[in-house]
Design a protein around this motif. Structure first.
Motif, PDB file in Angstrom:
ATOM      1  N   MET A   1       0.808  -1.210   0.000  1.00 64.90           N
ATOM      2  CA  MET A   1       0.000   0.000   0.000  1.00 64.90           C
ATOM      3  C   MET A   1       0.843   1.262   0.000  1.00 64.90           C
ATOM      4  O   MET A   1       0.330   2.368   0.044  1.00 64.90           O
ATOM      5  CB  MET A   1      -0.898   0.006   1.252  1.00 64.90           C
ATOM      6  N   GLY A   2       2.176   1.084  -0.049  1.00 64.09           N
ATOM      7  CA  GLY A   2       3.046   2.250  -0.019  1.00 64.09           C
ATOM      8  C   GLY A   2       3.209   2.826   1.370  1.00 64.09           C
ATOM      9  O   GLY A   2       3.631   3.974   1.534  1.00 64.09           O
ATOM     10  N   LEU A   3       2.877   2.037   2.389  1.00 65.27           N
ATOM     11  CA  LEU A   3       2.989   2.483   3.764  1.00 65.27           C
ATOM     12  C   LEU A   3       4.234   1.885   4.402  1.00 65.27           C
ATOM     13  O   LEU A   3       4.794   0.914   3.925  1.00 65.27           O
ATOM     14  CB  LEU A   3       1.744   2.044   4.557  1.00 65.27           C
ATOM     15  N   THR A   4       4.672   2.479   5.496  1.00 66.97           N
ATOM     16  CA  THR A   4       5.832   1.982   6.228  1.00 66.97           C
ATOM     17  C   THR A   4       5.371   1.146   7.405  1.00 66.97           C
ATOM     18  O   THR A   4       4.535   1.593   8.196  1.00 66.97           O
ATOM     19  CB  THR A   4       6.691   3.153   6.740  1.00 66.97           C
ATOM     20  N   ALA A   5       5.895  -0.066   7.497  1.00 59.76           N
ATOM     21  CA  ALA A   5       5.531  -0.931   8.618  1.00 59.76           C
ATOM     22  C   ALA A   5       6.072  -0.336   9.909  1.00 59.76           C
ATOM     23  O   ALA A   5       7.146   0.272   9.928  1.00 59.76           O
ATOM     24  CB  ALA A   5       6.101  -2.329   8.410  1.00 59.76           C
ATOM     25  N   PRO A   6       5.347  -0.456  11.018  1.00 61.76           N
ATOM     26  CA  PRO A   6       5.829   0.090  12.291  1.00 61.76           C
ATOM     27  C   PRO A   6       7.114  -0.592  12.728  1.00 61.76           C
ATOM     28  O   PRO A   6       7.300  -1.786  12.514  1.00 61.76           O
ATOM     29  CB  PRO A   6       4.682  -0.205  13.259  1.00 61.76           C
ATOM     30  N   ALA A   7       8.019   0.189  13.326  1.00 61.52           N
ATOM     31  CA  ALA A   7       9.279  -0.371  13.805  1.00 61.52           C
ATOM     32  C   ALA A   7       9.000  -1.317  14.964  1.00 61.52           C
ATOM     33  O   ALA A   7       8.119  -1.059  15.786  1.00 61.52           O
ATOM     34  CB  ALA A   7      10.202   0.748  14.262  1.00 61.52           C
ATOM     35  N   PRO A   8       9.721  -2.434  15.030  1.00 63.48           N
ATOM     36  CA  PRO A   8       9.504  -3.367  16.146  1.00 63.48           C
ATOM     37  C   PRO A   8       9.888  -2.715  17.471  1.00 63.48           C
ATOM     38  O   PRO A   8      10.798  -1.886  17.535  1.00 63.48           O
ATOM     39  CB  PRO A   8      10.422  -4.544  15.808  1.00 63.48           C
ATOM     40  N   SER A   9       9.212  -3.081  18.516  1.00 64.49           N
ATOM     41  CA  SER A   9       9.476  -2.517  19.833  1.00 64.49           C
ATOM     42  C   SER A   9      10.767  -3.096  20.410  1.00 64.49           C
ATOM     43  O   SER A   9      11.239  -4.154  19.988  1.00 64.49           O
ATOM     44  CB  SER A   9       8.316  -2.826  20.781  1.00 64.49           C
ATOM     45  N   LYS A  10      11.310  -2.406  21.402  1.00 64.00           N
ATOM     46  CA  LYS A  10      12.511  -2.897  22.075  1.00 64.00           C
ATOM     47  C   LYS A  10      12.247  -4.254  22.713  1.00 64.00           C
ATOM     48  O   LYS A  10      13.108  -5.147  22.691  1.00 64.00           O
ATOM     49  CB  LYS A  10      12.966  -1.896  23.136  1.00 64.00           C
ATOM     50  N   GLU A  11      11.041  -4.429  23.271  1.00 64.37           N
ATOM     51  CA  GLU A  11      10.690  -5.694  23.904  1.00 64.37           C
ATOM     52  C   GLU A  11      10.659  -6.823  22.874  1.00 64.37           C
ATOM     53  O   GLU A  11      11.141  -7.930  23.140  1.00 64.37           O
ATOM     54  CB  GLU A  11       9.333  -5.578  24.603  1.00 64.37           C
ATOM     55  N   TRP A  12      10.106  -6.544  21.699  1.00 65.56           N
ATOM     56  CA  TRP A  12      10.061  -7.549  20.639  1.00 65.56           C
ATOM     57  C   TRP A  12      11.470  -7.915  20.200  1.00 65.56           C
ATOM     58  O   TRP A  12      11.802  -9.090  20.015  1.00 65.56           O
ATOM     59  CB  TRP A  12       9.253  -7.028  19.449  1.00 65.56           C
ATOM     60  N   ILE A  13      12.327  -6.894  20.017  1.00 69.47           N
ATOM     61  CA  ILE A  13      13.705  -7.137  19.573  1.00 69.47           C
ATOM     62  C   ILE A  13      14.462  -7.972  20.603  1.00 69.47           C
ATOM     63  O   ILE A  13      15.196  -8.905  20.255  1.00 69.47           O
ATOM     64  CB  ILE A  13      14.438  -5.805  19.312  1.00 69.47           C
ATOM     65  N   THR A  14      14.285  -7.661  21.884  1.00 69.96           N
ATOM     66  CA  THR A  14      14.962  -8.413  22.943  1.00 69.96           C
ATOM     67  C   THR A  14      14.575  -9.889  22.902  1.00 69.96           C
ATOM     68  O   THR A  14      15.430 -10.778  22.998  1.00 69.96           O
ATOM     69  CB  THR A  14      14.622  -7.816  24.315  1.00 69.96           C
ATOM     70  N   GLU A  15      13.296 -10.146  22.736  1.00 69.55           N
ATOM     71  CA  GLU A  15      12.824 -11.534  22.682  1.00 69.55           C
ATOM     72  C   GLU A  15      13.298 -12.221  21.403  1.00 69.55           C
ATOM     73  O   GLU A  15      13.702 -13.392  21.419  1.00 69.55           O
ATOM     74  CB  GLU A  15      11.305 -11.572  22.778  1.00 69.55           C
ATOM     75  N   TRP A  16      13.259 -11.495  20.296  1.00 70.80           N
ATOM     76  CA  TRP A  16      13.718 -12.053  19.016  1.00 70.80           C
ATOM     77  C   TRP A  16      15.200 -12.408  19.097  1.00 70.80           C
ATOM     78  O   TRP A  16      15.618 -13.474  18.651  1.00 70.80           O
ATOM     79  CB  TRP A  16      13.475 -11.035  17.907  1.00 70.80           C
TER      80      TRP A  16
END
Length: 234
Positions: free
Chosen positions: A27-42
């Motif tokens: 859609m030409g939109l930017t996906a939201p940046a992952p949160s710090k909590e998500w990155i830590t778990e990833w």
């Protein structure tokens, strides 16, 4: 909405908007940046998988071959160690074993340092060490010099759990190397070393993450785009 002849509503004339089901990039939109909590778990999951894969290199002939290829490439980056202080590491959890290269640094007039964890949340310190000198066991049961004098490194060689194309390093999660590099008064040349199989698309860098100047593996030497390639006398 439409209504039946008796005036009762019978729903929408057309389907409701389904934009939420479409990939934002389409859609030409930017996906939201992952949160710090998500990155830590990833990172926790990615770190475990990469360590397991590295430790699965149980064939000593294969491991020795990969390490020899890595060292050959490291020698093209660090070509003159005379008078230089080079921080390395004691191998842990399947990391490339550079102890033979450490001995060659000392033989060529350089000083080898090993990192020391002083306390959780604090920068590392570095102590000089050469083969035959006493070692003690510290955090994670890793050996460190018992009596070597503390020195500031000119070159820091950091083991990688994973790395991405921008030369960001995925470590063990303690933040010791990032904290230490931010703390040092003068910037050393920072080299990440690992096996090529540890490459990942991104570590999802956070503001505190400090990229390596160079990544050296058994298959490549990768310079960060903003890093000037060192002179032959580095």
């Amino acid at each position: 909405m439409n209504a039946d002849d008796d005036g009762k509503s019978r729903g929408y004339a057309s389907p409701a908007c389904s934009m939420h089901e479409i990939d934002p990039a389409y859609m030409g939109l930017t996906a939201p940046a992952p949160s710090k909590e998500w990155i830590t778990e990833w990172r926790r999951g990615k770190r475990q998988r990469l360590i397991e894969e590295r430790s699965s290199l149980v064939d000593q002939t294969q491991r020795d071959s990969l390490t020899a290829a890595l060292i050959a490439r490291l020698d093209t980056v660090v070509t003159d160690v005379a008078g230089k202080r080079v921080s390395l590491y004691w191998p842990f959890k399947g990391e490339p074993d550079l102890r033979g290269w450490m001995a060659s640094v000392n033989a060529a007039g350089g000083t080898c340092l090993l990192p020391v964890v002083t306390a959780k949340g604090q920068p590392l310190t570095f102590r000089a060490w050469k083969q035959g000198e006493k070692l003690e066991r510290g955090v994670w049961n890793i050996l460190f010099p018992a009596n070597g004098p503390e020195q500031i490194p000119d070159i820091v060689i950091a083991p990688l759990v994973g790395f991405d194309h921008d030369c960001y390093r995925l470590g063990y999660g303690g933040g010791f190397f990032d904290r230490t590099l931010a703390h040092l008064g003068r910037a050393p040349l920072v080299i990440g070393v690992g096996f090529s199989q540890q490459a990942i698309a991104t570590i999802h860098p956070l503001p505190h993450d400090i990229p390596m100047d160079v990544i050296v593996t058994d298959s490549e030497v990768r310079y960060r785009e903003t890093t000037l390639r060192p002179s032959p006398n580095i």
